[in-house]
Structure formats: C-alpha cells, structure tokens
Design a protein around this motif. Structure first.
Motif, PDB file in Angstrom:
ATOM      1  N   ALA A 106     -12.795   9.722  19.842  1.00 44.21           N
ATOM      2  CA  ALA A 106     -12.282   8.518  19.181  1.00 44.21           C
ATOM      3  C   ALA A 106     -11.315   8.883  18.061  1.00 44.21           C
ATOM      4  O   ALA A 106     -10.271   8.227  17.890  1.00 44.21           O
ATOM      5  N   LEU A 107     -11.630   9.932  17.294  1.00 42.52           N
ATOM      6  CA  LEU A 107     -10.725  10.343  16.216  1.00 42.52           C
ATOM      7  C   LEU A 107      -9.421  10.882  16.785  1.00 42.52           C
ATOM      8  O   LEU A 107      -8.346  10.668  16.198  1.00 42.52           O
ATOM      9  N   ARG A 147     -16.718   4.069  15.027  1.00 48.18           N
ATOM     10  CA  ARG A 147     -17.758   3.286  15.699  1.00 48.18           C
ATOM     11  C   ARG A 147     -17.208   2.061  16.427  1.00 48.18           C
ATOM     12  O   ARG A 147     -17.612   1.799  17.577  1.00 48.18           O
ATOM     13  N   PRO A 148     -16.312   1.250  15.820  1.00 50.43           N
ATOM     14  CA  PRO A 148     -15.791   0.098  16.568  1.00 50.43           C
ATOM     15  C   PRO A 148     -15.129   0.491  17.886  1.00 50.43           C
ATOM     16  O   PRO A 148     -15.310  -0.196  18.900  1.00 50.43           O
ATOM     17  N   LEU A 149     -14.351   1.578  17.870  1.00 48.00           N
ATOM     18  CA  LEU A 149     -13.696   2.012  19.097  1.00 48.00           C
ATOM     19  C   LEU A 149     -14.726   2.471  20.126  1.00 48.00           C
ATOM     20  O   LEU A 149     -14.618   2.129  21.313  1.00 48.00           O
ATOM     21  N   ASN A 150     -15.730   3.215  19.685  1.00 42.53           N
ATOM     22  CA  ASN A 150     -16.766   3.659  20.619  1.00 42.53           C
ATOM     23  C   ASN A 150     -17.586   2.486  21.142  1.00 42.53           C
ATOM     24  O   ASN A 150     -18.002   2.482  22.308  1.00 42.53           O
ATOM     25  N   ASN A 151     -17.835   1.487  20.291  1.00 46.47           N
ATOM     26  CA  ASN A 151     -18.525   0.291  20.762  1.00 46.47           C
ATOM     27  C   ASN A 151     -17.706  -0.435  21.824  1.00 46.47           C
ATOM     28  O   ASN A 151     -18.262  -0.961  22.799  1.00 46.47           O
ATOM     29  N   ALA A 152     -16.389  -0.474  21.631  1.00 42.58           N
ATOM     30  CA  ALA A 152     -15.521  -1.106  22.634  1.00 42.58           C
ATOM     31  C   ALA A 152     -15.602  -0.359  23.957  1.00 42.58           C
ATOM     32  O   ALA A 152     -15.660  -0.975  25.032  1.00 42.58           O
TER      33      ALA A 152
END
Length: 313
Positions: A111-112, A222-227
């Motif tokens: 994600a990073l 976290r938001p990107l991984n949740n998506a």
C-alpha cells in the motif's frame, strides 16, 4: 497444464513475506517487455512506434492526455526503460523494503508503494499545471523512484538509528542516508529531470507522513487496504454467484477481515518458521512499536527484533 496456469501456480507458491519480491519481479517483467518491444520496433523498421507503446505505461504531464490514459497513474510506477534506472531503484527497494518489513506488514509495504507513487504523480501533475516554470512544457514520468523513496523515508523515520554498512563508507544510520537522499533530490529539482525530482518529493512526503503517523499508532495505508479487502470480497461473491448458476455445488466463501492487525498477519500462518517463543516476542515488540514508535524500543529489544526477523523466510 498451460503456461498461464504454471505461472499462476508459481506466483501463488510464494509465501507472504515475498510480497517485496513480487513487486520487484513485476518491475523486471515490465522492463523486459519494453526492451523486447524496442528491439521488435527497430527490426521491423518502425522504431518510432515505441513512442506509442511507451505512452500506454508512462504518465503524461498533460491533463487531457491523462484523461485518455488514466491507468498510467499506476502503470508508470512499475515501469522502467533505462538499465541504470531500474538497477538502482530495485536495489534500494530490496534493501529498504527488507528493513521496512521488520516493523511493518506485507500489506503496508504494498500500500505504501502505491501511495508513494500516487503522491509523486500528484505533485508532478500539479507542478506542470500550476507552476510558471513549466508553462507550455510537457513531459512524461516513468519509474518506481517515487514509490521507492517513500519506503526509504518511512523506514528511516521508523528506524532512524539502524545502521547499514555501505561500501567504502562503513556503518551509517538510516536517518543520515535519508537526509542525504532528500538533499540530492532538492538539488536535482533545478536540473534536466526537474519533473522526476518533483515526483520524488511527492514520494518523500508520503513516506514521511506514513512514518510520523505510524509512530503515533495511525496507519495511513489502512483505508487503501480496506478497499482492497472489499473488492476481494465482492469478487469472491461474484465468483460464488456465477458458479452457483452453472453448478449445483457451492463454493465456500471466505471473507477477508479488513481489521487484520500486524500481529495477526505476522505471527500466524505467514511466519511458519518462527517458534512459539519467537512469535510471542515479535508480537510484544510490534505492539510496543504500534503504541509508542520504534524509538521507544530498548537496544536489547531492537536487537531481538532484528534477530527474530532474520529467521523469517
């Protein structure tokens, strides 16, 4: 079994800790394909066609061009054409990505990498759209540098006193390596690759935000991984629905928990080579890092973290 199935099986056979290597291999694969395309264009007598091919992977500075090629916001950060470009980027990615995985998860790494690339792309596009110095000029952006430097910056903030042994220099702390890199980037802004260096600054900013926020216990990935989790669940649901239409057997549905923590990711099945004592030690250290930051670790805890991480394959 066809070639596609073989490649897919080999890809899935990698363990969880090889996410870093998957990113590296994708970069290498794109580089090889672009080079093969160049060879074919030359021998076909149409070398200019390579420009058309490159336009499908590199990010244009023109917003109208971007609207017709929106996928280049992502593809550019996995593509390199020059040999030295890919060599240095992937070496830095491997070295600092390995260190980053000592205090983070594979999901945070990926994600990073994406956020660093997007940050570099955003600053690149804004600069060419707003700064007078770039008025009536156009450029393209290609390479994983913004993504890599985001990981470099984040690692230096999370592990500032960790020492790397550099050839002809000796041991040096990560914070000084990061500072020297940032200074070189700022100097390069006035050079021939101004757009690329501006993208580097975008990657540095993302990495700094991640590192500083993570030391306070807030994960910006976290938001990107949740998506990603929601998309994966929707895809599994679609597969189950379609399969149910053509088969009486039901496909078991496994739902991804979007609230997976670093402890659950790193201490369970993804770290089969750790003993129970090692996992408990790693869990305790990671919990302390999450609450108080890497700088709160004692020298003994830092050494223990390094020793345990070396056992993880």
């Amino acid at each position: 079994m066809g070639l596609t199935d073989t490649v897919r099986r080999m890809w899935r056979s990698f363990d969880a800790s090889s996410t870093l290597m998957k990113i590296i291999w994708v970069n290498i694969a794109v580089f090889v394909l672009l080079r093969l395309a160049a060879i074919i264009c030359v021998f076909a007598g149409n070398p200019a066609f390579l420009i058309t091919i490159m336009s499908y992977v590199q990010l244009p500075s023109s917003l109208p061009s971007l609207l017709t090629h929106p996928w280049t916001l992502v593809t550019y950060m996995f593509a390199q054409y020059d040999v030295l470009h890919i060599l240095f980027n992937l070496l830095w990615l491997y070295w600092f990505g390995t260190l980053f995985m000592m205090v983070a998860t594979r999901r945070q790494l990926f994600a990073l990498y994406l956020l660093g690339g997007l940050g570099g792309a955003a600053l690149f596009l804004l600069s060419y759209a707003l700064l007078p110095a770039f008025a009536y000029r156009s450029a393209v952006l290609i390479g994983s540098s913004a993504s890599v430097i985001a990981i470099v910056t984040a690692t230096a903030i999370l592990m500032p006193d960790f020492r790397m042994h550099l050839l002809l220099i000796g041991p040096i702390s990560l914070k000084w390596i990061a500072i020297a890199t940032i200074v070189l980037v700022l100097i390069g802004v006035t050079g021939n690759n101004a757009g690329g260096e501006i993208a580097h600054i975008g990657g540095i900013a993302v990495g700094a935000i991640y590192g500083l926020r993570m030391k306070r216990g807030h994960d910006i990935t976290r938001p990107l991984n949740n998506a990603f989790d929601h998309i994966a669940n929707l895809w599994r649901g679609l597969v189950c629905f379609v399969s149910g239409m053509f088969s009486s057997s039901r496909i078991p549905k496994t739902k991804i928990d979007p609230q997976r923590t670093a402890t659950s990711t790193d201490s369970g099945r993804e770290r089969p080579n750790c003993s129970k004592a090692d996992r408990e030690t790693l869990d305790n250290i990671l919990d302390k890092i999450k609450k108080s930051g890497y700088s709160a670790l004692t020298p003994e805890e830092r050494q223990r973290l390094f020793d345990v991480s070396r056992k993880i394959k």
